[in-house]
Design a protein around this motif. Structure first.
Motif, PDB file in Angstrom:
ATOM      1  N   ASN A   1     -14.741  -0.918  13.011  1.00  0.00           N
ATOM      2  CA  ASN A   1     -14.572  -1.050  11.641  1.00  0.00           C
ATOM      3  C   ASN A   1     -13.666   0.166  10.886  1.00  0.00           C
ATOM      4  OD1 ASN A   1     -17.500   0.405  12.073  1.00  0.00           O
ATOM      5  ND2 ASN A   1     -16.818   0.930  10.016  1.00  0.00           N
ATOM      6  N   ILE A   2     -12.980  -0.039  10.030  1.00  0.00           N
ATOM      7  CA  ILE A   2     -12.410   1.146   9.339  1.00  0.00           C
ATOM      8  C   ILE A   2     -13.332   1.738   8.119  1.00  0.00           C
ATOM      9  CG2 ILE A   2     -10.413   1.548   7.670  1.00  0.00           C
ATOM     10  CD1 ILE A   2      -8.899  -0.701   8.982  1.00  0.00           C
ATOM     11  N   THR A   3     -13.304   3.049   8.549  1.00  0.00           N
ATOM     12  CA  THR A   3     -14.237   3.866   7.716  1.00  0.00           C
ATOM     13  C   THR A   3     -13.690   4.347   6.226  1.00  0.00           C
ATOM     14  OG1 THR A   3     -13.772   5.876   8.900  1.00  0.00           O
ATOM     15  CG2 THR A   3     -15.878   4.563   9.465  1.00  0.00           C
ATOM     16  N   SER A   4     -12.248   4.613   6.542  1.00  0.00           N
ATOM     17  CA  SER A   4     -11.339   4.909   5.317  1.00  0.00           C
ATOM     18  C   SER A   4      -9.867   4.541   5.713  1.00  0.00           C
ATOM     19  CB  SER A   4     -11.696   6.469   5.005  1.00  0.00           C
ATOM     20  OG  SER A   4     -11.189   7.183   6.159  1.00  0.00           O
ATOM     21  N   SER A   5      -9.202   4.282   4.602  1.00  0.00           N
ATOM     22  CA  SER A   5      -7.793   4.295   4.672  1.00  0.00           C
ATOM     23  C   SER A   5      -6.973   4.620   3.754  1.00  0.00           C
ATOM     24  CB  SER A   5      -7.425   2.809   4.903  1.00  0.00           C
ATOM     25  OG  SER A   5      -7.744   2.057   3.904  1.00  0.00           O
ATOM     26  N   TRP A   6      -5.765   5.085   3.675  1.00  0.00           N
ATOM     27  CA  TRP A   6      -4.860   5.570   2.616  1.00  0.00           C
ATOM     28  C   TRP A   6      -3.605   5.088   2.717  1.00  0.00           C
ATOM     29  CZ3 TRP A   6      -0.269   8.243   2.899  1.00  0.00           C
ATOM     30  CH2 TRP A   6       0.192   8.514   1.791  1.00  0.00           C
ATOM     31  N   HIS A   7      -2.819   4.696   1.593  1.00  0.00           N
ATOM     32  CA  HIS A   7      -1.495   4.338   1.633  1.00  0.00           C
ATOM     33  C   HIS A   7      -0.798   4.658   0.692  1.00  0.00           C
ATOM     34  CE1 HIS A   7      -3.202   1.283  -0.886  1.00  0.00           C
ATOM     35  NE2 HIS A   7      -2.041   0.767  -1.573  1.00  0.00           N
ATOM     36  N   SER A   8       0.563   5.048   0.843  1.00  0.00           N
ATOM     37  CA  SER A   8       1.394   5.491  -0.233  1.00  0.00           C
ATOM     38  C   SER A   8       1.729   4.409  -1.373  1.00  0.00           C
ATOM     39  CB  SER A   8       2.872   5.872   0.369  1.00  0.00           C
ATOM     40  OG  SER A   8       3.653   6.181  -0.710  1.00  0.00           O
ATOM     41  N   THR A   9       1.806   4.845  -2.622  1.00  0.00           N
ATOM     42  CA  THR A   9       1.998   3.534  -3.723  1.00  0.00           C
ATOM     43  C   THR A   9       3.584   3.308  -3.682  1.00  0.00           C
ATOM     44  OG1 THR A   9       2.311   5.564  -5.266  1.00  0.00           O
ATOM     45  CG2 THR A   9      -0.099   4.322  -4.934  1.00  0.00           C
ATOM     46  N   GLU A  10       4.304   4.155  -2.965  1.00  0.00           N
ATOM     47  CA  GLU A  10       5.675   3.977  -2.923  1.00  0.00           C
ATOM     48  C   GLU A  10       6.133   2.891  -1.972  1.00  0.00           C
ATOM     49  OE1 GLU A  10       7.889   7.421  -2.827  1.00  0.00           O
ATOM     50  OE2 GLU A  10       7.153   8.396  -4.438  1.00  0.00           O
ATOM     51  N   ALA A  11       7.048   1.749  -2.470  1.00  0.00           N
ATOM     52  CA  ALA A  11       7.392   0.882  -1.586  1.00  0.00           C
ATOM     53  C   ALA A  11       8.281   1.567  -0.594  1.00  0.00           C
ATOM     54  CB  ALA A  11       8.267  -0.181  -2.254  1.00  0.00           C
ATOM     55  N   SER A  12       8.153   0.916   0.988  1.00  0.00           N
ATOM     56  CA  SER A  12       8.842   1.297   1.868  1.00  0.00           C
ATOM     57  C   SER A  12       9.389   0.209   2.685  1.00  0.00           C
ATOM     58  CB  SER A  12       8.176   2.378   2.722  1.00  0.00           C
ATOM     59  OG  SER A  12       6.897   1.835   3.274  1.00  0.00           O
ATOM     60  N   SER A  13      10.666   0.184   3.092  1.00  0.00           N
ATOM     61  CA  SER A  13      11.206  -0.883   3.974  1.00  0.00           C
ATOM     62  C   SER A  13      11.145  -0.552   5.507  1.00  0.00           C
ATOM     63  CB  SER A  13      12.552  -1.259   3.781  1.00  0.00           C
ATOM     64  OG  SER A  13      13.216  -2.295   4.415  1.00  0.00           O
ATOM     65  N   LEU A  14      10.607  -1.315   6.243  1.00  0.00           N
ATOM     66  CA  LEU A  14      10.484  -1.320   7.531  1.00  0.00           C
ATOM     67  C   LEU A  14      11.024  -2.439   8.333  1.00  0.00           C
ATOM     68  CD1 LEU A  14       6.849   0.014   8.058  1.00  0.00           C
ATOM     69  CD2 LEU A  14       8.924   1.409   8.202  1.00  0.00           C
ATOM     70  N   GLN A  15      11.758  -3.254   7.648  1.00  0.00           N
ATOM     71  CA  GLN A  15      12.453  -4.469   8.248  1.00  0.00           C
ATOM     72  C   GLN A  15      13.556  -4.191   9.227  1.00  0.00           C
ATOM     73  OE1 GLN A  15      13.422  -7.491   5.448  1.00  0.00           O
ATOM     74  NE2 GLN A  15      11.837  -6.875   4.025  1.00  0.00           N
ATOM     75  N   HIS A  16      14.409  -3.318   9.150  1.00  0.00           N
ATOM     76  CA  HIS A  16      15.490  -3.129   9.983  1.00  0.00           C
ATOM     77  C   HIS A  16      15.275  -1.883  10.964  1.00  0.00           C
ATOM     78  CE1 HIS A  16      17.455  -6.331   7.739  1.00  0.00           C
ATOM     79  NE2 HIS A  16      17.142  -5.647   6.611  1.00  0.00           N
ATOM     80  N   GLY A  17      15.313  -1.954  12.028  1.00  0.00           N
ATOM     81  CA  GLY A  17      14.798  -0.797  13.000  1.00  0.00           C
ATOM     82  C   GLY A  17      13.551  -1.016  13.969  1.00  0.00           C
ATOM     83  N   ARG A  18      13.414  -0.126  14.671  1.00  0.00           N
ATOM     84  CA  ARG A  18      12.374  -0.212  15.697  1.00  0.00           C
ATOM     85  C   ARG A  18      11.242   0.752  15.164  1.00  0.00           C
ATOM     86  NH1 ARG A  18      12.691  -0.529  22.145  1.00  0.00           N
ATOM     87  NH2 ARG A  18      12.966  -2.770  21.717  1.00  0.00           N
TER      88      ARG A  18
END
Length: 217
Positions: free
Chosen positions: A22-39
């Motif tokens: 189970n995940i005990t804690s998580s954090w994510h950036s509020t800024e949108a990021s593109s991961l569609q092109h590239g490896r």
């Protein structure tokens, strides 16, 4: 009394046999990021003794990303990160960029703890005897506490996964996870990958690219 004893017995067996992450804690950036092109490269950081587990963890998470439409790969399949030790950081980033790496997703084994404890023979049969008769109760319990029990081995894993965007090494996602008594390395790898992917989807760090394409058609 008997229904309660039966419930406790079922719970005890389930607790000892089951495995869970189970995940005990998580954090994510509020800024949108593109991961569609590239490896995206999945990099496991674990002791040499856990090399087999490392490969399975990397491959499962990379496959889960590929199933969403991303170009992802396990570092153990294409890189030997031991060769990067002592190299200049800028040179490492340059090589990753030249290979089309747009992001690095890590799987770090923060800690692995093992414990062994002695579990006595079941006392439930004794508890179900005639408690109104001391002689009967005493003899039943006394015989139980003198029987040999068994040893239970528990293993706890503590993980951290972080997603960095290249080439600026920008951290956009991080999660800490704990696992208890995995039944096997493949089961642990599958469960861990499912958790991380689900959490990143939940926070819009990644998306299902296949569904996006279907909407456009």
């Amino acid at each position: 009394m008997k229904p309660l004893v039966s419930s406790l017995l079922i719970f005890s067996v389930f607790f000892v046999q089951c495995s869970s992450s189970n995940i005990t804690s998580s954090w994510h950036s509020t800024e949108a990021s593109s991961l569609q092109h590239g490896r995206i490269i999945v990099v496991g950081l674990m002791p040499e003794s856990d090399k087999r587990l490392l490969q399975k963890m990397e491959n499962h998470l990379a496959d889960d990303l590929c199933n969403l439409g991303y170009d992802a790969a396990a570092s153990s399949d294409i890189y030997d990160f031991e060769t990067y030790k002592g190299q200049d950081q800028k040179q490492i980033i340059k090589e990753l960029k030249q290979n089309g790496i747009i992001a690095v997703l890590t799987i770090v084994l923060l800690d692995k703890q093992k414990e062994t404890y002695h579990a006595p023979k079941s006392m439930f049969d004794a508890a179900e005897t005639d408690t109104n008769n001391f002689d009967v109760y005493y003899n039943a319990v006394y015989s139980k506490i003198n029987e040999h029990g068994y040893y239970v081995n528990n293993t706890y894993y503590f993980w951290e996964s972080s997603l960095f965007l290249m080439p600026n090494q920008e951290l956009v996602y991080s999660a800490k996870t704990q696992s208890f008594n995995p039944s096997s390395a493949p089961a642990l790898a599958h469960e861990y990958g499912r958790l991380i992917i689900s959490d990143m989807l939940k926070h819009n760090v990644i998306t299902n690219l296949h569904k996006q394409k279907d909407k456009k058609l």
